[in-house]
Design an enzyme around this catalytic site. Structure first.
Site, short mmCIF file in Angstrom:
data_model
loop_
_atom_site.label_atom_id
_atom_site.label_comp_id
_atom_site.label_asym_id
_atom_site.label_seq_id
_atom_site.Cartn_x
_atom_site.Cartn_y
_atom_site.Cartn_z
N CYS A 186 0.86 -1.18 0.00
CA CYS A 186 0.00 0.00 0.00
C CYS A 186 0.90 1.23 0.00
O CYS A 186 2.11 1.13 0.15
CB CYS A 186 -0.95 -0.01 1.21
N LYS A 205 -12.34 -5.22 2.53
CA LYS A 205 -11.79 -4.32 3.53
C LYS A 205 -12.76 -3.17 3.75
O LYS A 205 -13.01 -2.37 2.84
CB LYS A 205 -10.43 -3.80 3.09
N ARG A 228 -11.38 7.42 4.02
CA ARG A 228 -11.13 6.41 2.98
C ARG A 228 -12.42 5.75 2.50
O ARG A 228 -12.39 4.66 1.93
CB ARG A 228 -10.15 5.37 3.50
N GLU A 258 -16.76 -7.86 -4.40
CA GLU A 258 -15.34 -7.53 -4.29
C GLU A 258 -14.48 -8.79 -4.34
O GLU A 258 -13.47 -8.86 -5.05
CB GLU A 258 -15.09 -6.78 -2.98
N LYS A 264 -11.28 -7.96 6.41
CA LYS A 264 -10.78 -7.03 7.42
C LYS A 264 -11.82 -5.94 7.67
O LYS A 264 -12.27 -5.32 6.70
CB LYS A 264 -9.47 -6.40 6.92
N SER A 307 -6.36 -3.84 14.87
CA SER A 307 -5.80 -3.14 16.02
C SER A 307 -6.84 -2.76 17.06
O SER A 307 -6.59 -2.88 18.27
CB SER A 307 -5.06 -1.89 15.54
#
Length: 328
Positions: A122, A197, A219, A235, A250, A276
């Site tokens: 990325c 994602k 985003r 996707e 994710k 996270s």
């Protein structure tokens, strides 16, 4: 009072630990885990991420000691994220030969060739604006970004990465990266696609670790709406058609229905990313003595396997490896 025993006795299979172990349907194995590592520039740097207790940014000179610990725990795979000092509008540090992930990969492979290195592909950690591509007219230019992502993937493969893991959510990213890898002679390097994602609130602590907070906007024009389910299948289907070898979902915990959908609809290995925010909430509760951390983490990660994940990217990987060894 007599009981008419014409009902099923399900408790028979729960009568002892040995019995429960015998009939257990899903198991966590150390081999299931991929451990994320954050590499920074400088010397003698080992910074604990404030929002992620036990997770560190590590400079190159201390990296091998961290990898040694992972190897001694029998964790077979790591995923590398680079945090450079210098950033620019196009994320040059992501694709240059001397990029931080490329240098870290060469260092690790020289000392520990058996470690399987997944390279996160990325631009967000490398761009001055924090977005995952090239900015035109205050938005990410999909096709221009693909060109740089392809260069990044090839440079990571040249450095020795075993798996390329594009996380940018640009349309067509698997196809373009697959073509670039093949043309460069890396036909045997698999792509672990961040196929599904979501634009999730669970990513906050990661942005502390990777220094990748967007400097404007968000985003949501390229990551998925958390309310959508069918879109995830579209996707994933695109990535399968374009040549993906693994499919990542994710985040994991709030999207176990999506993990199951992907598992049911595609025959590629499915990877759950235990992100996270999921990590930090558990650590915070554990530090306050509110939960049994070990029991909760193992239950949570087992739920990901039960939902259909073959592999799990998790900041808990080292903890889990220690717990599983204790159980042995």
């Amino acid at each position: 009072m007599s009981i008419n025993a014409d009902f099923k006795r399900h408790r028979r299979l729960r009568s002892s630990n040995a019995m429960r172990t015998m009939v257990r349907e899903n198991h966590l194995r150390i081999e299931d885990f991929i451990y994320p590592m954050f590499v920074v520039e400088g010397e003698n740097v080992k910074n604990e991420v404030p929002s992620m207790p036990g997770v560190y940014q590590v400079s190159m000179d201390l990296l091998l000691a961290e990898v040694k610990e992972v190897v001694e725990l029998d964790i077979k795979s790591i995923i590398l994220f680079g945090v450079p000092n210098d950033k620019d509008e196009v994320g040059t540090g992501a694709f240059i030969e001397t990029g931080i992930v490329q240098e870290a990969t060469r260092l690790i492979k020289d000392k520990y060739p058996e470690v399987l290195i997944v390279a996160d592909t990325c631009l967000c950690e490398y761009t001055s604006h924090g977005h995952c591509g090239v900015i035109h007219n205050h938005d990410v230019d999909n096709d221009e970004s693909l060109k740089l992502l392809a260069r990044t993937a090839v440079s990571q493969a040249e450095a020795g990465a075993d798996i390329i893991a594009p996380s940018n959510m640009m349309d067509g990213f698997v196809k373009v990266i697959r073509q670039a890898l093949d043309e460069a002679g890396y036909t045997n390097i698999p792509i672990m696609s961040y196929a599904v994602k979501y634009a999730s609130a669970f990513y906050g602590p990661f942005r502390d670790a990777a220094d990748s907070t967007p400097q404007f906007g968000d985003r949501k024009t390229y990551q998925m709406d958390p309310a959508n389910r069918l879109e995830a299948l579209r996707e994933a289907e695109s990535d399968v058609e374009e040549g993906a070898d693994f499919l990542i979902v994710k985040p994991a915990l709030s999207y176990l229905d999506i993990v199951r959908d992907v598992r049911n609809n595609f025959n590629l290995p499915v990877v759950a990313y235990n992100v996270s925010g999921e990590y930090s909430m558990v650590k915070a509760a554990a530090l306050n003595g509110w939960i049994d951390e070990k029991a909760l983490v193992l239950e949570k990660l087992t739920s990901m396997k039960r939902a259909g994940a073959d592999l799990i990217i998790s900041y808990f990987a080292k903890d889990v490896a220690k717990w599983l060894k204790e159980n042995e």
